[in-house]
Design a protein around this motif. Structure first.
Motif, PDB file in Angstrom:
ATOM      1  N   LYS A  25       0.822  -1.212   0.000  1.00  0.00           N
ATOM      2  CA  LYS A  25       0.000   0.000   0.000  1.00  0.00           C
ATOM      3  C   LYS A  25       0.852   1.256   0.000  1.00  0.00           C
ATOM      4  O   LYS A  25       0.480   2.262  -0.613  1.00  0.00           O
ATOM      5  N   GLU A  26       2.002   1.217   0.674  1.00  0.00           N
ATOM      6  CA  GLU A  26       2.867   2.387   0.751  1.00  0.00           C
ATOM      7  C   GLU A  26       3.627   2.639  -0.540  1.00  0.00           C
ATOM      8  O   GLU A  26       4.279   3.669  -0.677  1.00  0.00           O
ATOM      9  N   LEU A  27       3.551   1.729  -1.484  1.00  0.00           N
ATOM     10  CA  LEU A  27       4.244   1.877  -2.762  1.00  0.00           C
ATOM     11  C   LEU A  27       3.295   2.292  -3.881  1.00  0.00           C
ATOM     12  O   LEU A  27       3.699   2.336  -5.043  1.00  0.00           O
ATOM     13  N   GLU A  28       2.053   2.572  -3.528  1.00  0.00           N
ATOM     14  CA  GLU A  28       1.060   2.987  -4.520  1.00  0.00           C
ATOM     15  C   GLU A  28       0.379   4.274  -4.048  1.00  0.00           C
ATOM     16  O   GLU A  28       0.406   4.613  -2.864  1.00  0.00           O
ATOM     17  N   VAL A  29      -0.205   4.993  -4.986  1.00  0.00           N
ATOM     18  CA  VAL A  29      -1.004   6.171  -4.634  1.00  0.00           C
ATOM     19  C   VAL A  29      -2.239   5.703  -3.885  1.00  0.00           C
ATOM     20  O   VAL A  29      -2.977   4.831  -4.366  1.00  0.00           O
ATOM     21  N   THR A  30      -2.444   6.265  -2.702  1.00  0.00           N
ATOM     22  CA  THR A  30      -3.610   5.888  -1.900  1.00  0.00           C
ATOM     23  C   THR A  30      -4.513   7.096  -1.721  1.00  0.00           C
ATOM     24  O   THR A  30      -4.043   8.229  -1.591  1.00  0.00           O
ATOM     25  N   GLN A  31      -5.805   6.864  -1.707  1.00  0.00           N
ATOM     26  CA  GLN A  31      -6.776   7.942  -1.563  1.00  0.00           C
ATOM     27  C   GLN A  31      -7.619   7.718  -0.308  1.00  0.00           C
ATOM     28  O   GLN A  31      -8.131   6.618  -0.081  1.00  0.00           O
ATOM     29  N   ASN A  32      -7.718   8.776   0.504  1.00  0.00           N
ATOM     30  CA  ASN A  32      -8.590   8.714   1.666  1.00  0.00           C
ATOM     31  C   ASN A  32     -10.038   8.648   1.182  1.00  0.00           C
ATOM     32  O   ASN A  32     -10.482   9.531   0.450  1.00  0.00           O
ATOM     33  N   PRO A  33     -10.783   7.631   1.565  1.00  0.00           N
ATOM     34  CA  PRO A  33     -12.142   7.480   1.019  1.00  0.00           C
ATOM     35  C   PRO A  33     -13.097   8.574   1.466  1.00  0.00           C
ATOM     36  O   PRO A  33     -14.125   8.783   0.821  1.00  0.00           O
ATOM     37  N   ILE A  34     -12.770   9.285   2.538  1.00  0.00           N
ATOM     38  CA  ILE A  34     -13.653  10.337   3.029  1.00  0.00           C
ATOM     39  C   ILE A  34     -13.275  11.695   2.453  1.00  0.00           C
ATOM     40  O   ILE A  34     -14.102  12.405   1.891  1.00  0.00           O
TER      41      ILE A  34
END
Length: 487
Positions: free
Chosen positions: A305-314
């Motif tokens: 997960k830390e190696l990909e773009v992550t989006q806060n769902p809220i």
């Protein structure tokens, strides 16, 4: 510079007048911005006399930074130079006013890092559109702006899409240009640079001769050896061999997705001198931040997960991956082989970027973008590299450097170095006693971490017994009994 016949100001008058122009601004809670710099730049724009005075001061003082920095983001003079649309700026302003209630134009400018000279005409347009309203007058032709009911309704819709209202984003093309100008692959480290970077560590010349070429490769290396010999300490200091800073955007904007790049948890910001925060002679785009070349360490907690773009769902705000945050610096994978994710998964994720020097990121919108993979990656492990990875991956990490146990003379010298740092007076006879009594008979190997660890226990022993803070045989007996009881 053309001559000017109008009345000149003295420097004291200029300082006094300029400070009254900028004045103290409110502190904002979201995405802190260098407000004074934005205000200073806007206050002199359009005033020919002040512009000439500042140009004169600037020419006298010079700009030493230009000699050191190959890239400096220039402050935009027009809306088109920001590479942003009026709609994109409107979203940030309305969401900010939805939370703040009202704010002066220059406070809004500082919050979203858009120069007041560009923002103010847009504020008047939105006022005519009845999205915002003038609440009261402010200094230097500014106004306090409040949000209308129509503006609130629109701001709430914008907030559902993404709640971010910090620094305006920088586009991907501008970011790619900045990385090309500041690439670590273009840097060279000499033996003198290594001596400076590792001045607080005891490193042998043989190790220097191995590290130097590996650092200059700009590709990556394995540091392996027994635990406690300083692999992580070496890895953390490699970036400082280059001894400079880089500019990065606070936020990236890619086809509507906002990705936070600047992370105060891993990036060390370089602040200008106090005088420069009042007088902005730099002409730097406030959407960018100057940091030390980053050194990011990821240990056993590293996940895919830390190696990909992550989006806060809220909030719908995206966070950039570690490799993007470490561009133009160093990324250390500590305790390699002990991550919760399988080694093969990590290697398969990076096997192509290590070869090609670029990476592909998947955005929440479904789009895939190519970004630089421009950092020195260091895999630090106390396991044998051949037992962790196959030949195809080892080929892409051309340097494998073993960090050996310290020699006896180095081990003794470490006590001389560390004792004052932990607040103790060293005693060479006690150190000799330690080695002859607790190491040689038991065939214990020396480790670089042991002098520090044992001395800390000696200090605690002295504090508890209310003894002079000095290394003694008795204190070493106590420390060894604790330290090696299960080793």
């Amino acid at each position: 510079m053309s001559t000017h016949q109008e009345e000149d100001f003295s420097m004291d008058e200029l300082l006094e007048g300029f400070q009254s122009v900028t004045g103290p601004e409110e502190d904002e809670e979201t995405d802190e911005q260098p407000a004074e710099k934005i205000l200073a730049h806007d206050a002199i724009r359009g005033n020919k006399q002040l512009e000439e005075l500042f140009e004169r001061v600037h020419s006298l003082l010079g700009n030493a930074d230009d000699e050191e920095i190959s890239f400096k983001p220039k402050i935009p003079e027009t809306l088109s130079e920001t590479k942003l649309s009026a709609d994109e700026i409107e979203k940030l302003v309305l969401k900010y006013l939805l939370q703040k209630g009202s704010a002066a134009g220059r406070s809004i400018s500082a919050q979203i890092a858009i120069p007041f000279g560009i923002l103010f005409p847009l504020l008047k347009v939105w006022k005519n559109d009845q999205l915002i309203t003038f609440k009261s007058a402010a200094e230097m032709g500014d106004y306090v702006f409040g949000i209308t009911d129509l503006g609130r309704e629109r701001a709430r819709k914008y907030a559902i899409e993404c709640s971010y209202y910090g620094s305006a984003p920088v586009g991907l093309p501008e970011y790619l240009h900045s990385m090309a100008m500041q690439t670590i692959a273009g840097m060279e480290a000499t033996e003198q640079d290594l001596n400076r970077a590792f001045s607080d560590l005891l490193i042998s010349k043989e190790m220097f001769h191995k590290l130097g070429p590996a650092i200059n490769s700009g590709r990556g290396m394995f540091l392996f050896g027994e635990p406690g010999n300083g692999k992580t300490s070496i890895a953390e200091r490699i970036t400082s061999c280059f001894g400079d800073t880089v500019w990065i955007p606070r936020t990236l904007g890619i086809d509507g997705d906002l990705i936070r790049l600047f992370d105060p948890g891993v990036h060390e910001i370089v602040f200008e001198d106090e005088d420069e925060t009042i007088f902005d002679l730099s002409g730097v785009d406030p959407r960018w931040v100057r940091i030390k070349r980053p050194t990011i360490v990821a240990g056993g907690e590293l996940t895919m997960k830390e190696l990909e773009v992550t989006q806060n769902p809220i909030t719908k705000i995206c966070e950039s991956p570690l490799q993007l945050k470490s561009n133009c610096g160093t990324l250390v994978i500590d305790d390699f082989g002990r991550q919760t994710m399988p080694v093969e998964v990590l290697l398969n994720r990076w096997i192509v970027p290590l070869e090609k020097r670029f990476d592909y990121l998947n955005l929440p919108s479904g789009k895939k973008v190519q970004v630089p993979f421009d950092q020195l990656i260091i895999f630090s492990t106390n396991l044998e590299p051949n037992d962790l990875v196959d030949g195809a991956f080892l080929r892409r990490i051309p340097y494998k450097i073993q960090v050996p146990d310290p020699l006896p003379e180095h081990f003794v010298k470490l006590f001389d170095i560390m004792a004052p740092k932990v607040g103790l007076i060293n005693d060479p006879e006690a150190v000799e006693y330690l080695i002859d009594t607790h190491y040689i008979p038991k065939q214990r190997p020396f480790r670089n971490c042991q002098p520090r660890d044992l001395l800390l226990q000696v200090r605690n022993f002295c504090v508890y017994r209310k003894l002079p803070k000095k290394v003694t045989k008795e204190a070493f007996d106590f420390a060894v009994d604790n330290y090696f009881s299960m080793m």
